[in-house]
Scaffold this motif. Structure first.
Motif: not given
Length: 390
Positions: A289, A325, A329
């Protein structure tokens, strides 16, 4: 003597048979074994998906068909990409990787740079003798193949500048079914340790450079390499030279330390042409991330791969998991397609199956505007920023 002659003729016959198998039978067999499609088309999607899809400017940031002994101007029964299937897929732009070295015992965890199986592959495919021994020669030959493809197909153009890209998009806006190709390095090793060779490859049309592939090289560490180090002195020079030449820097296959080092000195957006994300598929080549956030902060884009090592599966659902995802994010403006078609990967569908991903994203509530971004607008925005003016 007669027995010796018979034995000699028999040996010659066996050698002739072996040569035929090596040069004419082995190449298509290898291609068929390494680039498989689980569910050949045609693929069915809803009328809504069809209408949306055929209005998109579609860009795929990575595929490797130039490595294989296949006439890409013809529809092939093997592999995942060729021009006829690109036409069917409504492709605007396909990035073509130049594969120049593959270590023996290829794996995702740790490969030595001391071995190379490609000499056997290129020799079997009857490439010029100089390509059997030189990485630069292999890259130049693959570029020649791409140039020939553009010369022989009026609807296919190699994109080398912002002007080329704008002309392609303008033609498509007029309803002309034009397609573009952009040439990229899969690892910077074809420069053979000489920064000056980047000028040669720029002149031949290379506009994206992945710094590493499956092994550490003179520029730095691979995610699959032995040391997994950062940028070397030559690697630092390469990053600066690539930015000066307006060549996109690609961090696919880069080690975490290499990613850190590049992001510390890069002044322009960076690309990750074919990748996955650790949150949905843990693995050495996939991004954390923190890395995703930092790459997005450069204005860059991440091409999500379609293969098991990137998304822990091959279905549109697995691909969409990774995309969702990244959207959650950092937003939909940093997601792109990065198939890795024909990269010795098994996929569920070939390039004509791209509408399946659009349908999966629609089912998950992704807006049509965001799907347009993911399928091409994001990649086009970054490439327009990075390409030379004209």
């Amino acid at each position: 003597m007669r027995i010796l002659k018979i034995l000699g003729l028999g040996l010659l016959g066996l050698l002739a048979i072996a040569a035929v198998i090596y040069f004419f039978v082995a190449p298509p067999v290898l291609d068929s074994q390494f680039n498989t499609v689980d569910k050949p088309g045609p693929y069915q999607v809803t009328d809504r998906t069809k209408a949306l899809y055929h209005g998109l400017q579609i860009v795929d940031l990575h595929a490797d068909p130039l490595l294989w002994d296949r006439d890409l101007s013809q529809r092939n029964m093997r592999g995942q990409v060729d021009l006829p299937r690109m036409r069917d897929a409504n492709m605007a732009l396909q990035v073509f990787g130049l594969v120049t070295k593959v270590p023996a015992g290829l794996n995702f965890d740790r490969n030595s740079s001391d071995s190379d199986v490609l000499p056997w592959v290129v020799a079997a495919q009857r490439w010029p003798v100089e390509t059997w021994f030189g990485l630069k020669a292999r890259a130049l030959y693959e570029i020649t193949k791409a140039e020939k493809l553009a010369q022989e197909n009026d609807d296919f153009t190699l994109i080398k500048s912002r002007s080329d890209l704008d002309q392609l998009l303008a033609a498509r806006a007029r309803g002309e079914k034009q397609m573009g190709g952009l040439i990229a390095f899969e690892g910077i090793q074809p420069i053979e340790g000489e920064i000056g060779n980047l000028d040669l490859f720029f002149d031949r049309g290379v506009r994206m450079v992945g710094l590493t592939h499956f092994f550490d090289n003179e520029a730095g560490g691979s995610a699959h390499g032995w040391t997994k180090g950062g940028l070397t002195t030559l690697g630092i020079k390469a990053v600066r030279k690539l930015e000066a030449l307006n060549i996109a820097i690609d961090l696919a296959h880069a080690s975490p330390k290499l990613i850190d080092d590049v992001l510390a000195i890069a002044t322009r957006p960076v690309v990750v042409s074919h990748t996955g994300v650790k949150a949905t598929c843990p693995g050495p080549r996939n991004l954390s991330d923190d890395q995703i956030r930092r790459i997005a902060s450069t204005g860059g884009v991440l091409g999500i791969g379609f293969f098991e090592g990137a998304v822990c599966g091959k279905s549109p659902s697995h691909i969409a998991d990774a995309m969702m995802h990244v959207i959650d994010l950092v937003g939909a403006s940093h997601v792109a397609l990065g198939s890795d078609f024909d990269g010795a990967v098994s996929t569920q569908f070939d390039i004509t199956g791209l509408p399946l991903i659009a349908e999966e994203l629609l089912a998950r509530g992704v807006s049509e505007a965001d799907i347009a971004r993911i399928f091409g607008q994001n990649a086009l925005r970054v490439l327009r920023t990075l390409l030379p003016e004209g």
